[in-house]
Design a protein around this motif. Structure first.
Motif, PDB file in Angstrom:
ATOM      1  N   LEU A 121      80.978 -34.487 -39.277  1.00 17.14           N
ATOM      2  CA  LEU A 121      82.042 -33.512 -39.524  1.00 17.14           C
ATOM      3  C   LEU A 121      83.368 -34.201 -39.852  1.00 17.14           C
ATOM      4  O   LEU A 121      84.051 -33.827 -40.813  1.00 17.14           O
ATOM      5  N   PHE A 122      83.733 -35.199 -39.058  1.00 14.76           N
ATOM      6  CA  PHE A 122      85.013 -35.861 -39.304  1.00 14.76           C
ATOM      7  C   PHE A 122      85.032 -36.584 -40.641  1.00 14.76           C
ATOM      8  O   PHE A 122      85.951 -36.403 -41.437  1.00 14.76           O
ATOM      9  N   TRP A 123      84.018 -37.425 -40.883  1.00 15.20           N
ATOM     10  CA  TRP A 123      84.036 -38.199 -42.118  1.00 15.20           C
ATOM     11  C   TRP A 123      83.820 -37.321 -43.340  1.00 15.20           C
ATOM     12  O   TRP A 123      84.346 -37.615 -44.411  1.00 15.20           O
ATOM     13  N   GLY A 124      83.061 -36.231 -43.195  1.00 15.01           N
ATOM     14  CA  GLY A 124      82.935 -35.277 -44.298  1.00 15.01           C
ATOM     15  C   GLY A 124      84.274 -34.648 -44.627  1.00 15.01           C
ATOM     16  O   GLY A 124      84.684 -34.573 -45.800  1.00 15.01           O
ATOM     17  N   TRP A 125      84.986 -34.188 -43.585  1.00 20.08           N
ATOM     18  CA  TRP A 125      86.318 -33.627 -43.801  1.00 20.08           C
ATOM     19  C   TRP A 125      87.258 -34.678 -44.385  1.00 20.08           C
ATOM     20  O   TRP A 125      88.010 -34.390 -45.317  1.00 20.08           O
ATOM     21  N   TYR A 126      87.217 -35.878 -43.842  1.00 20.48           N
ATOM     22  CA  TYR A 126      88.157 -36.916 -44.280  1.00 20.48           C
ATOM     23  C   TYR A 126      87.977 -37.233 -45.761  1.00 20.48           C
ATOM     24  O   TYR A 126      88.954 -37.248 -46.516  1.00 20.48           O
ATOM     25  N   PHE A 127      86.749 -37.494 -46.191  1.00 24.48           N
ATOM     26  CA  PHE A 127      86.554 -37.888 -47.589  1.00 24.48           C
ATOM     27  C   PHE A 127      86.744 -36.726 -48.556  1.00 24.48           C
ATOM     28  O   PHE A 127      87.204 -36.928 -49.682  1.00 24.48           O
ATOM     29  N   LEU A 128      86.429 -35.508 -48.138  1.00 22.91           N
ATOM     30  CA  LEU A 128      86.731 -34.364 -48.997  1.00 22.91           C
ATOM     31  C   LEU A 128      88.232 -34.154 -49.111  1.00 22.91           C
ATOM     32  O   LEU A 128      88.757 -33.909 -50.209  1.00 22.91           O
ATOM     33  N   SER A 129      88.951 -34.267 -48.002  1.00 25.17           N
ATOM     34  CA  SER A 129      90.394 -34.014 -48.043  1.00 25.17           C
ATOM     35  C   SER A 129      91.160 -35.164 -48.688  1.00 25.17           C
ATOM     36  O   SER A 129      92.152 -34.918 -49.378  1.00 25.17           O
ATOM     37  N   ILE A 130      90.737 -36.394 -48.497  1.00 21.94           N
ATOM     38  CA  ILE A 130      91.477 -37.509 -49.094  1.00 21.94           C
ATOM     39  C   ILE A 130      91.311 -37.513 -50.614  1.00 21.94           C
ATOM     40  O   ILE A 130      92.189 -37.944 -51.348  1.00 21.94           O
ATOM     41  N   ASN A 131      90.177 -36.988 -51.097  1.00 23.95           N
ATOM     42  CA  ASN A 131      89.951 -36.870 -52.544  1.00 23.95           C
ATOM     43  C   ASN A 131      90.360 -35.507 -53.073  1.00 23.95           C
ATOM     44  O   ASN A 131      90.142 -35.209 -54.240  1.00 23.95           O
ATOM     45  N   ASP A 132      90.949 -34.672 -52.221  1.00 19.07           N
ATOM     46  CA  ASP A 132      91.465 -33.352 -52.566  1.00 19.07           C
ATOM     47  C   ASP A 132      90.391 -32.447 -53.170  1.00 19.07           C
ATOM     48  O   ASP A 132      90.635 -31.708 -54.109  1.00 19.07           O
ATOM     49  N   VAL A 133      89.202 -32.500 -52.631  1.00 19.95           N
ATOM     50  CA  VAL A 133      88.134 -31.579 -52.988  1.00 19.95           C
ATOM     51  C   VAL A 133      88.224 -30.453 -51.963  1.00 19.95           C
ATOM     52  O   VAL A 133      87.576 -30.478 -50.925  1.00 19.95           O
ATOM     53  N   ASN A 134      89.054 -29.441 -52.247  1.00 17.14           N
ATOM     54  CA  ASN A 134      89.393 -28.480 -51.211  1.00 17.14           C
ATOM     55  C   ASN A 134      88.658 -27.157 -51.314  1.00 17.14           C
ATOM     56  O   ASN A 134      88.785 -26.319 -50.437  1.00 17.14           O
ATOM     57  N   PHE A 135      87.909 -26.897 -52.361  1.00 15.92           N
ATOM     58  CA  PHE A 135      87.144 -25.661 -52.528  1.00 15.92           C
ATOM     59  C   PHE A 135      88.025 -24.428 -52.380  1.00 15.92           C
ATOM     60  O   PHE A 135      87.564 -23.365 -51.972  1.00 15.92           O
ATOM     61  N   GLY A 136      89.305 -24.559 -52.678  1.00 15.15           N
ATOM     62  CA  GLY A 136      90.226 -23.433 -52.596  1.00 15.15           C
ATOM     63  C   GLY A 136      90.721 -23.111 -51.199  1.00 15.15           C
ATOM     64  O   GLY A 136      91.367 -22.093 -50.988  1.00 15.15           O
ATOM     65  N   THR A 137      90.426 -23.967 -50.234  1.00 12.04           N
ATOM     66  CA  THR A 137      90.893 -23.730 -48.863  1.00 12.04           C
ATOM     67  C   THR A 137      91.920 -24.784 -48.494  1.00 12.04           C
ATOM     68  O   THR A 137      91.881 -25.907 -49.001  1.00 12.04           O
ATOM     69  N   PRO A 138      92.828 -24.442 -47.610  1.00 15.52           N
ATOM     70  CA  PRO A 138      93.818 -25.450 -47.199  1.00 15.52           C
ATOM     71  C   PRO A 138      93.245 -26.499 -46.252  1.00 15.52           C
ATOM     72  O   PRO A 138      93.851 -27.543 -46.056  1.00 15.52           O
ATOM     73  N   TRP A 139      92.073 -26.257 -45.652  1.00 17.58           N
ATOM     74  CA  TRP A 139      91.513 -27.181 -44.661  1.00 17.58           C
ATOM     75  C   TRP A 139      91.120 -28.512 -45.266  1.00 17.58           C
ATOM     76  O   TRP A 139      91.139 -29.525 -44.585  1.00 17.58           O
ATOM     77  N   PHE A 140      90.727 -28.501 -46.534  1.00 14.04           N
ATOM     78  CA  PHE A 140      90.285 -29.739 -47.180  1.00 14.04           C
ATOM     79  C   PHE A 140      91.329 -30.298 -48.132  1.00 14.04           C
ATOM     80  O   PHE A 140      91.018 -31.161 -48.940  1.00 14.04           O
ATOM     81  N   SER A 141      92.565 -29.822 -48.066  1.00 10.57           N
ATOM     82  CA  SER A 141      93.588 -30.296 -48.996  1.00 10.57           C
ATOM     83  C   SER A 141      94.124 -31.655 -48.549  1.00 10.57           C
ATOM     84  O   SER A 141      94.130 -32.001 -47.363  1.00 10.57           O
ATOM     85  N   ARG A 142      94.572 -32.392 -49.527  1.00 11.06           N
ATOM     86  CA  ARG A 142      95.146 -33.708 -49.231  1.00 11.06           C
ATOM     87  C   ARG A 142      96.451 -33.574 -48.453  1.00 11.06           C
ATOM     88  O   ARG A 142      96.773 -34.417 -47.614  1.00 11.06           O
ATOM     89  N   ALA A 143      97.175 -32.494 -48.713  1.00  8.82           N
ATOM     90  CA  ALA A 143      98.442 -32.280 -48.001  1.00  8.82           C
ATOM     91  C   ALA A 143      98.191 -32.130 -46.503  1.00  8.82           C
ATOM     92  O   ALA A 143      98.934 -32.691 -45.681  1.00  8.82           O
ATOM     93  N   LEU A 144      97.164 -31.374 -46.125  1.00 11.90           N
ATOM     94  CA  LEU A 144      96.844 -31.229 -44.707  1.00 11.90           C
ATOM     95  C   LEU A 144      96.379 -32.563 -44.109  1.00 11.90           C
ATOM     96  O   LEU A 144      96.731 -32.901 -42.977  1.00 11.90           O
ATOM     97  N   ASN A 145      95.591 -33.314 -44.871  1.00 13.42           N
ATOM     98  CA  ASN A 145      95.138 -34.626 -44.412  1.00 13.42           C
ATOM     99  C   ASN A 145      96.331 -35.520 -44.114  1.00 13.42           C
ATOM    100  O   ASN A 145      96.406 -36.130 -43.042  1.00 13.42           O
ATOM    101  N   LEU A 146      97.271 -35.593 -45.053  1.00 11.66           N
ATOM    102  CA  LEU A 146      98.441 -36.445 -44.851  1.00 11.66           C
ATOM    103  C   LEU A 146      99.294 -35.945 -43.693  1.00 11.66           C
ATOM    104  O   LEU A 146      99.820 -36.748 -42.907  1.00 11.66           O
TER     105      LEU A 146
END
Length: 103
Positions: free
Chosen positions: A14-39
């Motif tokens: 779960l963590f690494w899936g979220w991390y790599f999706l969010s760091i590459n900004d693959v957000n599927f239209g949700t704020p949970w996977f956005s790079r901005a939230l990751n940062l």
């Protein structure tokens, strides 16, 4: 032991899936996977811990590796008799006692 492996692997996936999706900004239209939230999350963790936010993923990766090694050591200790038999059979298979060294 399989439940322990599952309890260990699920948070990592779960963590690494979220991390790599969010760091590459693959957000599927949700704020949970956005790079901005990751940062923002790693900036917050960096402020709380007093470290550079860029080093936190590496610290987590090191902790995951150490946890993995500890879990594998426990697993190997529990199965040491089976592993010893397997190693003995491999040793006799690949290094037979009758063979003389070629000169």
């Amino acid at each position: 032991m399989r439940y322990i492996f599952a309890a260990w692997a699920a948070p990592l996936a779960l963590f690494w899936g979220w991390y790599f999706l969010s760091i590459n900004d693959v957000n599927f239209g949700t704020p949970w996977f956005s790079r901005a939230l990751n940062l923002a999350i790693f900036d917050l963790y960096g402020e709380v811990l007093g470290v550079d936010p860029a080093t936190i993923p590496w610290m987590i990766a090191k902790a995951c590796v150490i946890d993995t090694l500890i879990l594998l050591a426990i697993w190997a200790f529990r199965r040491r008799k089976v592993i010893a038999v397997k190693l003995r059979s491999l040793r006799t298979r690949y290094f037979p006692a009758e063979s003389a060294p070629s000169v």
